[in-house]
Enzyme design. Structure first.
Site, PDB file in Angstrom:
ATOM      1  N   GLU B 142       0.827  -1.219   0.000  1.00  0.00           N
ATOM      2  CA  GLU B 142       0.000   0.000   0.000  1.00  0.00           C
ATOM      3  C   GLU B 142       0.854   1.259   0.000  1.00  0.00           C
ATOM      4  O   GLU B 142       0.816   2.058   0.933  1.00  0.00           O
ATOM      5  CB  GLU B 142      -0.948  -0.004   1.201  1.00  0.00           C
ATOM      6  CG  GLU B 142      -1.968  -1.130   1.154  1.00  0.00           C
ATOM      7  CD  GLU B 142      -2.957  -1.105   2.337  1.00  0.00           C
ATOM      8  OE1 GLU B 142      -2.676  -0.416   3.326  1.00  0.00           O
ATOM      9  OE2 GLU B 142      -3.989  -1.781   2.244  1.00  0.00           O
ATOM     10  N   GLU B 312      -6.209  -7.814  -0.619  1.00  0.00           N
ATOM     11  CA  GLU B 312      -6.704  -7.872   0.759  1.00  0.00           C
ATOM     12  C   GLU B 312      -8.203  -7.611   0.731  1.00  0.00           C
ATOM     13  O   GLU B 312      -8.647  -6.542   0.327  1.00  0.00           O
ATOM     14  CB  GLU B 312      -6.025  -6.815   1.647  1.00  0.00           C
ATOM     15  CG  GLU B 312      -4.519  -6.990   1.757  1.00  0.00           C
ATOM     16  CD  GLU B 312      -3.874  -5.970   2.711  1.00  0.00           C
ATOM     17  OE1 GLU B 312      -4.620  -5.244   3.401  1.00  0.00           O
ATOM     18  OE2 GLU B 312      -2.640  -5.903   2.727  1.00  0.00           O
TER      19      GLU B 312
END
Ligand code: ZN
Ligand code: ZN
Ligand code: ZN
Lengths: 668, 668, 668
Positions: B142, B312
């Site tokens: 991320e 995710e």
């Protein structure tokens, strides 16, 4: 029970002191607190002491039979000291110093500041060790006020590493107990662990918890520096500190271990504005919330299980809340009665006279800045007279409410909902107990519980087997236990227990938490009990009771509907209620009433909001924090020592009767 | 289509791994992501590597037929590295370092950190180049999370000057393109241009825009460091990165150029709380907003015009939004179906088991911390089974929605109304398209548009002739174009075009903007179309249509009343609608429906809020993000591969039919 | 009365200048302001001057009969200067520099910056001393904009110590006047007194007040550097500065002592959004609040008791408020009339043409960025024509409203209620006066008051005997005085007076303040007058009138019920009303009307909200800031010089009649 006042003679011409002392004595005042914040006047340059003025002030007061409480002046290091040693300043997490220009700008861990503290406290203690009028000391002032418990300076960084070294076997022990594998947070030495400074994301909760413990311990150590010097000089005087209300960051239990007397500073109309959820009502703006104030009385009384003092009592309008309407008529008298009812032995109003200079000019005194009596003066005189023959009796509370600062710090670090405030949640249970007229001791979970009939533990968040065994012993001895949400979730190091909550308490409570949820405060949640639907809010757990555990309340909100929300597990002794929600007032009353009833504790009918009763040593106080009159039904032979069965708004009465024999209602 | 999971064996005893692998395989899991954030475990001190545990974890998983995706562990530089090289830390605009203690504390432009990155990535790549079970890599984690794309440290200052030097002919070129005569902002060298640090007033918009471009490019470069090493070691494994939802500061199009596979992290119930205007409904708190999630699916699918992964997937309750009610019953299964419907080929739940340590203890896993299955586990098993035989087919979207990060950055720097959020505005159009059951590609404006029937460009804010020519070509080929407000206002350097908006698009759109206005969100604005009055909000332009341009909607709000608000210009090919307002849902539907109709795109009837359909490779998914049941009218011969024509709340179904042949309604 | 414009030829090609000048002349424009922010263009590197472009611009304008006002360019020090001397940057209280990249980044106390200022101003003044077209100068631009009056850098720290040394006899004098015994704040040298940097608690109010005085004085000194050089070079041109609206931190009275002409920058639709309590109405978003704007007109007119200029008049939509709906039809014309009615002699629109580059691209000009006329252009042309033959006459106001920046600063430092804004409170009285059609001079309390019939002093907070004597003289001469709440509370050093408020004014006002209270704005408070119940808010004082003092209004809110709230003390001359509350509009009207009536000042009937009249030199302007039409009843022989008796929304009219002979009402 006696009345006192905080006095700053250094703010006024010496010619005035004699008249001040005379007026204090006339008012029925017994104690006068002196010398707070007076360092720069006592030592205008380093090593040059000027004690004459204080000698004279003490002598003048003593001449009128007044007793003196002195303060160590360390809350306000003078500019000459800051200029010489700027390293004593506290620092924000980003390193910005907290500069001179207000107060509390020193770091508790600064070696230089500890040295200077020892010096000035020793000088004062030496000076007054033989002075009979001086009966006790207040160390510093309101440790931690203005968010100063936690400092992030280099001295603190070093002290934190030392603290960790003392706390853990070695750095691997720390890595293991914290759990630093997560996000590669492993440390290879204690020196490598910094204070929690600005980071991109949130800090590790075990790191945060230990920094909070360390910070509180730093204050404990710093206070001990004062206490040891003062005790060394004179064993007769008492050593006290004045704590604050609803104050999270400092462990008062730990500080109190070094004190002879616990005191606190009570400002009811400020507290409802700046440290409580919900907008205050107009009545609360005029007199405060009796349960918010009372919970602090009971916390500080419970700290040493002894009568306490209100070292600073709000005397009228004050400067620091957002707004300050005038207190209700008689409110300053009411607060003294209410404090006494909760176990206070002295109430000192802050301050004698409104100050003309500096930051607190908008803070009233008992007298106005021109010396004339203010509204609080009349109330203080009334309180002094009415309370003069009340004895300093022990408060015998049948119920303990368990509170551990470690739990507060851990939940505050991960509230999981902005509305989940540990102290507000605890207050929900406290209110329910107080609305039934019961005296409550707020005590640490490790306290000996054998004298209590019932124990309410709103949230024993950090837990281990030892704590569970302690509660089990209480219950097996026949005690009734109410255990609230979020209990037993974490290890003492703020890791999740591997077993489901309530972890070490699960067997005792006969229940497991299957899921937890948090909701915005405006979402209506409910559970159903035998008595009907009951509002709850913010926090919801889905419970799985053990076979022998009874379901007391069941969720009725969509997804959780039908799932147990509150359970009760019988044991061979007492029983254990586990409440997996944040109860509304009605559910809290229902649960608490059940516990008290099973524990055989006599209660009143549910009291009106804002009206409370407290029994102490055979007397019961009725305190009316509302502007509406109330009527008291008392046994026919009950004598009203103060007031009568009809109370005005903001009025108090004292009856010779048990609290549970009274009934109180708003009168039409 | 397949299911996976993120797994952190290093958080659990080795004895447990075998059982975990076995349970994963039983659940139908195919992919397991490993080693994210594991730097300190892989290299506990500099140059000392400990790969054994990872070898064993991979082997254990491989033994059960599971495929492994490894992560470069660079999102969490260990403390030993920070202590040795504090200069790798990011800095806030005021120079405050972003310290160790969470994650993402490193600067993308730090030469030292790039060197260390190369070292650790090379070690890992070398180690696993021949390991068959390892099928691909995630670079870092991320990028940019916790506001870390933009750093203001000295390394960044130097790198920014270099970036400018590469971007502009010389400093006079920069002065000219930015327009630095304004407020004497002229620079005499590239070195003189600083990062946008704290200033008395706002920064120059061209300076801001270039710093945002530079910052994004810095991440692109940093990602390439990983990609090149990984490709160099083994051409068979894929290189991926996991992007975030509704994420402004990083240009995913540019990063994706260096990736084989684009993935992102989907947390529907968090997103509705922390990155969307408007308070979430209770249903949204339980399942999220399908268009908010879907828009990200389509963005990342569109980035490489290929199936993507959800790296995710929210597995249950999570820790970081303000509140976390339990997800709706079946929501974790619904999300996997919905992702597949939008073109996902794999959905990996984050994480296998709730973690006992560190910052994410309040984040669920598929299994609880005690190892027992959690709610998400059952949903994941269902999804794995239902989706096992769905092919990884291309999604053929008939409509392109144009999006350029440069436009987002430019409008964000000068929103001209706090409510004007570029992405929210774009989502208004996206919602309208999705409410008609149409698949949408979110693509960069320079994408080849020839395969699309219709193009919606919510706000092509920065524009030049080349961009206009590209759109003209599309329209002249018969395409239908809808161009939204604030298009064509600025040059690519963020200066105003000298010609009135829509600047380079004015001739094509056959319209000029006479005035623009912004309004508080609570002011009711409206326009009138043939179909009646239509609410609009926040932004209003007064249009002057060319002679051949038709007025589609007219302002009805006082001052602007009678002025054109939406126009349509026919061309020899398709036509161009220009919408000079922020349309309400009804106007957006009306405009979008007209475009689709003229473009010959088949649609559904307008779908209920929260219910969406997606066609992929002959199958149509119906996704119900509400708690109400819905009924699907499908052709008689249409086969339901999953579910049936009646869907429960938070349910999904898969039908062998075209989306436009379905009709969906809430069932009573 | 004349119209002008702010022009930035450096932003446009030279080829365009001739046409711009021609169009300006055609529009009726007389003055053109040039060279603001132009330092980097005039001196692209240190010591290298490029004046040619400015020579040419001036010549081009002069050729069309236009007069030029030049600006010193010091609001924007160029990057080369900042790079060479970073010590000129301002600093935040925590020491963070205010960097280059916007404007106003220099410190007023920097010796280096003063030297550089002298250099560049001298160069410009030398260059244009003999240029006839240049008629005057604006020093710098909007001193203090973006919160830049108060700087906390090291140069300021040193200058503050010097300022204190000049202000006090010695440091003991400072300690005495501030009152530094409180919290041990004693200083042993002037050097020891720091700027008010971050501290744990709030700062000492006397320290804050003096830092505010010092900061304002620093700007006064810095402006004088400009004025002296400019006067030295040419006595014929005027020296002006452009102040801001509702601006607290700079004492305009003090700056004006060094100016020939006072000007200010008027942005009505921004002001209602960002510097006024209460949400603006839609009409206010389109035209502003005439009393908010008018109060600034009257402040700056009153500063030198002379006609003033609007140096920057809002020309259309602007960039800096939260929102910018288009101004009402005709609003730009209305503002010019309204300014003239208040005593303006010139109104310069900002700016000629919307700028393509930099921070103000969303700020309209009279012409659009493509050169075509914008909405403001048409309004400006109308205003220029209608106002051309209005004389620059003195405004004869019968009422003075007393205002002292020291009072603003002191109350702002201790508002005692977030809602207590000194300027809002003063505006309550100003509104009441203006709603009766009266012209008002805003003047310093030390102004000669002998020509006024009535004086309104909303809050003379800091007071001494001299100030009291000045008012006593006015009243004893027959003047009518209205003295508002919080008057006479403090010494000039911001200590409490020992006597109760209104302290030095108590004998004159015949009243003492027994208590004060503050309330949240949403609490309904009321008082009762002979005319009935009247709403008040936020602030309440309990008054004790002297024997001869009459009670005008009595509190009716619970605790204070029955206590005097407003009193009137007769004297042998006029009388003194003391108002101890923040009056609502009706009470303010009642009090003000009484004062005006007793003072013999003719008034109108109470005017509708948003509609105002102003008499100047025999003409009366009617200004309609609402979207509703209004009707004017004028004497039969009254000639309408502009407009007629029916006014449209946002319209203005000019009548040859006394204001008090008119009656204005909304027309149905
Ligand atoms: Zn410290
Ligand atoms: Zn950096
Ligand atoms: Zn400075």
């Amino acid at each position: 029970m006696t009345i006192g006042v905080c006095y700053f003679p250094e703010h006024w011409p010496r010619e005035r002191w004699e008249r001040d002392a005379e007026q204090m004595a006339e008012a029925g005042i017994e104690y006068v607190r002196l010398a707070e914040f007076s360092w720069a006047v006592l030592e205008p340059e380093r090593g040059v002491y000027e004690f004459d003025w204080l000698d004279e002030a003490i002598a003048t007061l003593a001449d009128h039979g007044l007793k003196v409480v002195l303060c160590t002046p360390t809350a306000t290091p003078p500019k000459w000291l800051v200029d010489r040693h700027p390293e004593i300043l506290q620092a924000d997490p980003d390193g910005t110093p907290r500069h001179f220009g207000s107060r509390r700008h020193y770091c508790f861990n600064s070696p230089v500041y500890r040295r200077e503290t020892r010096r000035v406290v020793s000088e004062m203690a030496d000076r007054y060790a033989d002075e009979d009028a001086v009966v006790g000391w207040q160390t510093d002032n309101e440790f931690g006020c203005h968010r100063t418990v936690r400092c992030y300076c280099d001295d603190c960084a070093a002290a934190f590493s030392d603290w960790l070294r003392e706390t853990y076997d070695d750095v691997d022990d720390l890595n293991e107990k914290w759990g630093t594998t997560f996000w590669s947070q492993r440390y290879d030495s204690f020196e490598a662990v910094d204070p929690p400074r600005p980071t991109p994301a949130e800090h590790h909760p075990s790191h945060l918890l230990d920094y909070r413990r360390f910070s509180s311990d730093s204050v404990v150590d710093y206070n001990r520096v004062h206490a040891e010097i003062l005790r060394d000089r004179d064993d007769d005087w008492f050593v006290a500190h004045n704590f604050m209300g609803d104050f999270e960051t400092l462990d008062a239990h730990a500080v109190a271990d070094d004190l002879d007397l616990v005191t606190w500073d009570s400002y009811p109309t400020g507290f409802v504005q700046d440290r409580r959820a919900g907008a205050p009502s107009m009545d609360e703006l005029r007199a405060g919330d009796p349960d918010q104030v009372g919970m602090n009385h009971d916390l500080y009384r419970g700290t040493n299980d002894a009568p306490f003092w209100v070292m600073e009592q709000q005397p009228g309008d004050v400067n620091w809340p957002p707004h300050c309407p005038q207190p209700g008529e008689g409110a300053m008298r009411l607060w003294a009665h209410h404090a006494t009812a909760h176990g206070a032995d002295a109430v000192l109003y802050f301050r004698w006279r409104r100050c003309r200079q500096g930051q607190e000019q908008y803070h009233a005194g008992l007298r106005k800045q021109d010396g004339s009596p203010d509204r609080g003066y009349r109330d203080a005189v009334a309180a002094a007279s009415e309370l003069a023959d009340v004895d300093a009796a022990h408060v015998d509370a049948p119920v303990a409410l368990l509170h551990d600062y470690d739990d507060w710090w851990a939940i505050d670090a991960q509230p999981h909902a902005p509305e989940f405030d540990y102290w507000e949640h605890a207050r929900t249970y406290y209110r329910a107990l107080r609305a039934r007229g019961v005296q409550v001791d707020l005590v640490h979970p490790e306290t000996d519980l054998s004298d209590y009939a019932a124990v309410v533990a709103p949230s024993l968040h950090l837990a281990d087997d030892e704590r569970a065994a302690h509660l089990r012993e209480f219950v097996e001895d026949g005690g009734e236990l109410l255990l609230g949400a979020r209990s037993g979730v974490k290890t003492p190091s703020n890791q999740l227990h591997e077993e489901l909550a309530p972890g070490p308490f699960a067997d005792l409570a006969g229940v497991r938490v299957d899921q937890h949820e948090s909701y915005p405060a405006d979402v209506d949640l409910a559970v159903e009990t035998d008595a009907g639907s009951r509002a709850v809010s913010v926090w919801s757990e889905w419970l799985v009771p053990d076979e022998d555990t009874e379901t007391v309340a069941t969720h009725t909100t969509d997804l959780a509907a039908g799932t147990p929300a509150v359970t009760r597990a019988p044991t061979d002794g007492g029983s254990v209620v586990y409440c997996g929600v944040w109860p509304g007032a009605d559910l809290a009353d229902e649960l608490v009433s059940g516990v008290l009833s099973r524990a055989g504790v006599a209660t009143t009918d549910r009291l009106p909001d804002g009206v409370r009763v407290n029994e102490r040593d055979g007397l019961t106080w009725v305190s009316n924090f509302t502007s509406d009159p109330v009527a008291v039904d008392a046994p026919d032979d009950a004598d009203f020592r103060v007031g009568e069965s009809s109370l005005d708004g903001f009025d108090a009465a004292v009856v010779e009767a048990a609290a549970s024999d009274l009934s109180v209602r708003r009168s039409p």
